[in-house]
Design a protein around this motif. Structure first.
Motif, short mmCIF file in Angstrom:
data_model
loop_
_atom_site.label_atom_id
_atom_site.label_comp_id
_atom_site.label_asym_id
_atom_site.label_seq_id
_atom_site.Cartn_x
_atom_site.Cartn_y
_atom_site.Cartn_z
N PHE A 96 -5.86 -41.86 -10.42
CA PHE A 96 -5.58 -42.66 -9.34
C PHE A 96 -3.99 -42.56 -9.12
N SER A 97 -3.19 -42.15 -9.88
CA SER A 97 -1.83 -42.11 -9.63
C SER A 97 -1.64 -40.71 -9.09
N VAL A 98 -2.22 -39.78 -9.19
CA VAL A 98 -2.35 -38.85 -8.33
C VAL A 98 -2.62 -39.04 -6.76
N LEU A 99 -3.54 -39.86 -6.74
CA LEU A 99 -4.03 -40.20 -5.29
C LEU A 99 -2.83 -41.23 -4.81
N LYS A 100 -2.47 -42.11 -5.66
CA LYS A 100 -1.43 -43.08 -5.05
C LYS A 100 -0.21 -42.22 -4.46
N VAL A 101 0.34 -41.43 -5.42
CA VAL A 101 1.41 -40.39 -5.09
C VAL A 101 1.03 -39.65 -3.67
N MET A 102 -0.09 -39.02 -3.43
CA MET A 102 -0.62 -38.45 -2.24
C MET A 102 -0.66 -39.24 -1.06
N ALA A 103 -1.38 -40.41 -1.17
CA ALA A 103 -1.16 -41.45 -0.26
C ALA A 103 -0.25 -41.83 0.39
N SER A 104 0.94 -42.41 -0.38
CA SER A 104 2.01 -42.99 -0.20
C SER A 104 2.73 -42.05 0.49
N GLU A 105 3.08 -40.85 0.06
CA GLU A 105 4.07 -39.87 0.63
C GLU A 105 3.50 -39.26 2.03
N THR A 106 2.03 -39.16 1.92
CA THR A 106 1.59 -38.71 3.31
C THR A 106 1.66 -39.92 4.28
N TYR A 107 1.61 -41.06 3.95
CA TYR A 107 1.87 -42.19 4.76
C TYR A 107 3.30 -42.11 5.39
N ARG A 108 4.05 -41.98 4.45
CA ARG A 108 5.51 -41.72 4.44
C ARG A 108 5.81 -40.59 5.65
N ASP A 109 5.32 -39.62 5.56
CA ASP A 109 5.58 -38.53 6.26
C ASP A 109 5.08 -38.71 7.63
N ILE A 110 4.06 -39.32 7.78
CA ILE A 110 3.10 -39.52 8.94
C ILE A 110 4.36 -40.50 10.01
N GLY A 111 4.96 -41.60 9.26
CA GLY A 111 5.71 -42.55 9.88
C GLY A 111 6.87 -41.66 10.36
N ASN A 112 7.49 -40.67 9.43
CA ASN A 112 8.82 -39.96 9.79
C ASN A 112 8.56 -38.89 10.97
N ALA A 113 7.34 -38.51 11.10
CA ALA A 113 6.82 -37.68 12.09
C ALA A 113 6.90 -38.25 13.25
N MET A 128 4.76 -46.78 11.79
CA MET A 128 6.06 -45.93 11.46
C MET A 128 6.91 -46.73 10.73
N LEU A 129 6.93 -47.84 11.00
CA LEU A 129 8.08 -48.87 10.32
C LEU A 129 7.69 -49.10 9.00
N VAL A 130 6.37 -49.13 8.62
CA VAL A 130 6.04 -49.42 7.13
C VAL A 130 5.67 -48.41 6.45
N GLY A 131 5.92 -47.23 6.92
CA GLY A 131 5.64 -45.81 6.28
C GLY A 131 6.39 -45.60 4.70
N HIS A 132 7.73 -46.06 4.94
CA HIS A 132 8.28 -45.69 3.66
C HIS A 132 8.04 -46.76 2.71
N ALA A 133 7.59 -48.02 2.99
CA ALA A 133 7.13 -49.00 2.07
C ALA A 133 5.99 -48.56 1.19
N GLN A 134 5.45 -47.78 1.65
CA GLN A 134 3.97 -47.35 1.14
C GLN A 134 4.28 -46.53 -0.40
N THR A 135 5.72 -45.81 -0.57
CA THR A 135 6.14 -45.35 -1.63
C THR A 135 6.39 -46.39 -2.74
N LEU A 136 6.64 -47.52 -2.32
CA LEU A 136 6.98 -48.66 -3.06
C LEU A 136 5.92 -49.82 -3.39
N LEU A 137 4.95 -49.86 -2.75
CA LEU A 137 3.98 -50.89 -3.11
C LEU A 137 3.13 -50.46 -4.07
N GLY A 138 2.62 -51.36 -4.95
CA GLY A 138 1.56 -50.83 -6.14
C GLY A 138 1.78 -50.06 -6.94
#
Length: 378
Positions: free
Chosen positions: A304-321, A343-353
C-alpha cells in the motif's frame, strides 16, 4: 456467500435509489462546517442500510466485510459522487484502534456513536515540528491525581472544528517511539482551542489545535502507557483503503481537463500526449490496487506504500498538467470549479497520510532490506 461482484451490484442499486440530502456531494475525507448537516444525514442513511463501517465486525455494528468489499464501496461511492461516510477518522481509523487497543468500556461508549454518525472524530497527531516524523511529537501528557494534564499544539487537524472527539498522540515518557501514548480527547473540553487554517483553495478543512492544561480522566488512555506508536502505525495504515476511489477522481479530472482545454483551444498534440500519459498511469494505479486487493494485502502492508506513492504523484502531476494546459488564469476563474480545486490541492496529496519520502523509506527498509536512515539527534 456473497461475491465481490454481487456486492458491487447490490451497492450500485442502493446508491441509485437512495435519496440525497440537499447539498450533498463527494466532499472527500472530511466535510466542511457548512456541509455537516447533509453529511450527518447521509451517514445516517448509510448506517440504516448497513453500509456504515463495513469492515467492522458484526458485534460492533459493522458488516464484517472484506478488504475487497470495502475498496469496492469506496470506488462506487466515488462514481456516484457521494461521500462514503461522515468522515474517515472515526470509521476507518479510530474504530479499528479501539477494537484492538481499547478497553470494553471504551468500545461500548464510543463505537456505536461512530457507526450511527452521532460523533465525528479528528486526528491529533501532526505538530509544527513533527509532521512526517511522529516520533518527534512534543505535546506532553503528565499524570495528575485524577488522570492526565495535556499541553501542546497540533496542526493539519482535519475536521477539528466540527469533531466531538479527537484521538491524540502525546509524550508520556522519554524521547523516541517508546515515550508516546494515545488518548481520547473531548474537543469541547476546557483548554482545547481550535483555529481554522485557510487553504490556497479558500477552504478550511484543516485546523490548528492548542491544548492548554487539558484535563483528562484516567480512562482517556487508549491501550497501555507507551503504546502510542503502535496505535499511530495502525491508524495511518488504515488510511489507504480508498486508493481505488482516488483513481475514479483522477479519471474524472482528466476528462474535465480535456473538455476545458478543448473549450479554450489549448488541446494540441503535446497536451493530448500529456493527458494520454496520465490516463495510462491512472489505469496502472487502479490495476495495481486491484491486484493488491485480490492478493489479500492488508492496509498496513508495504504494497500500500507503493500505491500511496503512485496515487499521490499521479494526482500531483495531473494538477501540474492542468496549470500548464489551461494557464494560470484558470486558477482564478469561477469556471470549472471542481477542476480548479483538484489543480490546487494536487501537491498536497504527496504530504497527506504520509509523505512520498516516508513511503519510499518504508519500501526501502521493508521490501529491499536497506538499512534505516541515520536519525538526527535533537
Amino acid at each position: 456467500m456473497q461475491t465481490a461482484e454481487s456486492f458491487r451490484s447490490e451497492l450500485r442499486e442502493w446508491l441509485s435509489q437512495a435519496p440525497r440530502p440537499e447539498g450533498l456531494h463527494d466532499y472527500g475525507p472530511t466535510p466542511l462546517d457548512t456541509e455537516m448537516v447533509a453529511a450527518r444525514a447521509w451517514h445516517a442513511q448509510l448506517a440504516a442500510a448497513g453500509y456504515a463501517c463495513l469492515r467492522w465486525p458484526v458485534e460492533h455494528g459493522g458488516r464484517g466485510a472484506s478488504v475487497a468489499e470495502q475498496a469496492i464501496f469506496a470506488e462506487e461511492t466515488a462514481y456516484a459522487d457521494v461521500p462514503r461516510q461522515l468522515n474517515i477518522v472515526g470509521p476507518d481509523l479510530v474504530g479499528p484502534v479501539l477494537m484492538r487497543y481499547g478497553r470494553p468500556d471504551q468500545q461500548e461508549r464510543y463505537l456505536p456513536r461512530i457507526v450511527s454518525g452521532e460523533d465525528m472524530w479528528c486526528q491529533l497527531f501532526s505538530e509544527p515540528d513533527a509532521g512526517s516524523d511522529l516520533a518527534g511529537v512534543r505535546t506532553r501528557a503528565r499524570r495528575t491525581d485524577s488522570g492526565w494534564a495535556v499541553d501542546g499544539q497540533k496542526v493539519w487537524t482535519s475536521g477539528g472544528a466540527s469533531a466531538e472527539f479527537g484521538i491524540l498522540l502525546a509524550r508520556t515518557g522519554g524521547p523516541g517511539h517508546g515515550g508516546l501514548s494515545a488518548f481520547v480527547v473531548p474537543m469541547r473540553a476546557a483548554g482545547v482551542e481550535v483555529r481554522p487554517v485557510v487553504q490556497i483553495d479558500g477552504e478550511s478543512k484543516f485546523n490548528e489545535v492548542y491544548l492548554t492544561d487539558v484535563r483528562l480522566d484516567d480512562d482517556a488512555l487508549i491501550g497501555d502507557e507507551g503504546q502510542g506508536w503502535a496505535v499511530a502505525m495502525m491508524t495511518l495504515g488504515n488510511e489507504r483503503l480508498s486508493l481505488g476511489a482516488n483513481a475514479v477522481g483522477m479519471f474524472r479530472a482528466l476528462g474535465d481537463m480535456a473538455a476545458a482545454a478543448g473549450e479554450r483551444g489549448r488541446l494540441g498534440a503535446a497536451q493530448q500526449a500529456s493527458l494520454t500519459d496520465l490516463w495510462v498511469r491512472t489505469w496502472i494505479l487502479r490495476t495495481t490496487w486491484e491486484r493488491a486487493i485480490a492478493e489479500g494485502a492488508e492496509p498496513g502492508d508495504a504494497s500500500f506504500s507503493v500505491l500511496k506513492v503512485m496515487a499521490s504523484e499521479t494526482y500531483r502531476d495531473i494538477g501540474n498538467a492542468g496549470v500548464e494546459m489551461l494557464g494560470l488564469d484558470a486558477l482564478v476563474s469561477e469556471d470549472h470549479e471542481p477542476l480548479v480545486q483538484r489543480m490546487l490541492v494536487g501537491h498536497a496529496q504527496t504530504l497527506l497520510g504520509g509523505t512520498s519520502e516516508i513511503q519510499r523509506n518504508i519500501l526501502a527498509e521493508r521490501l529491499l532490506g536497506l538499512p534505516r536512515e541515520p536519525q538526527l539527534t535533537r
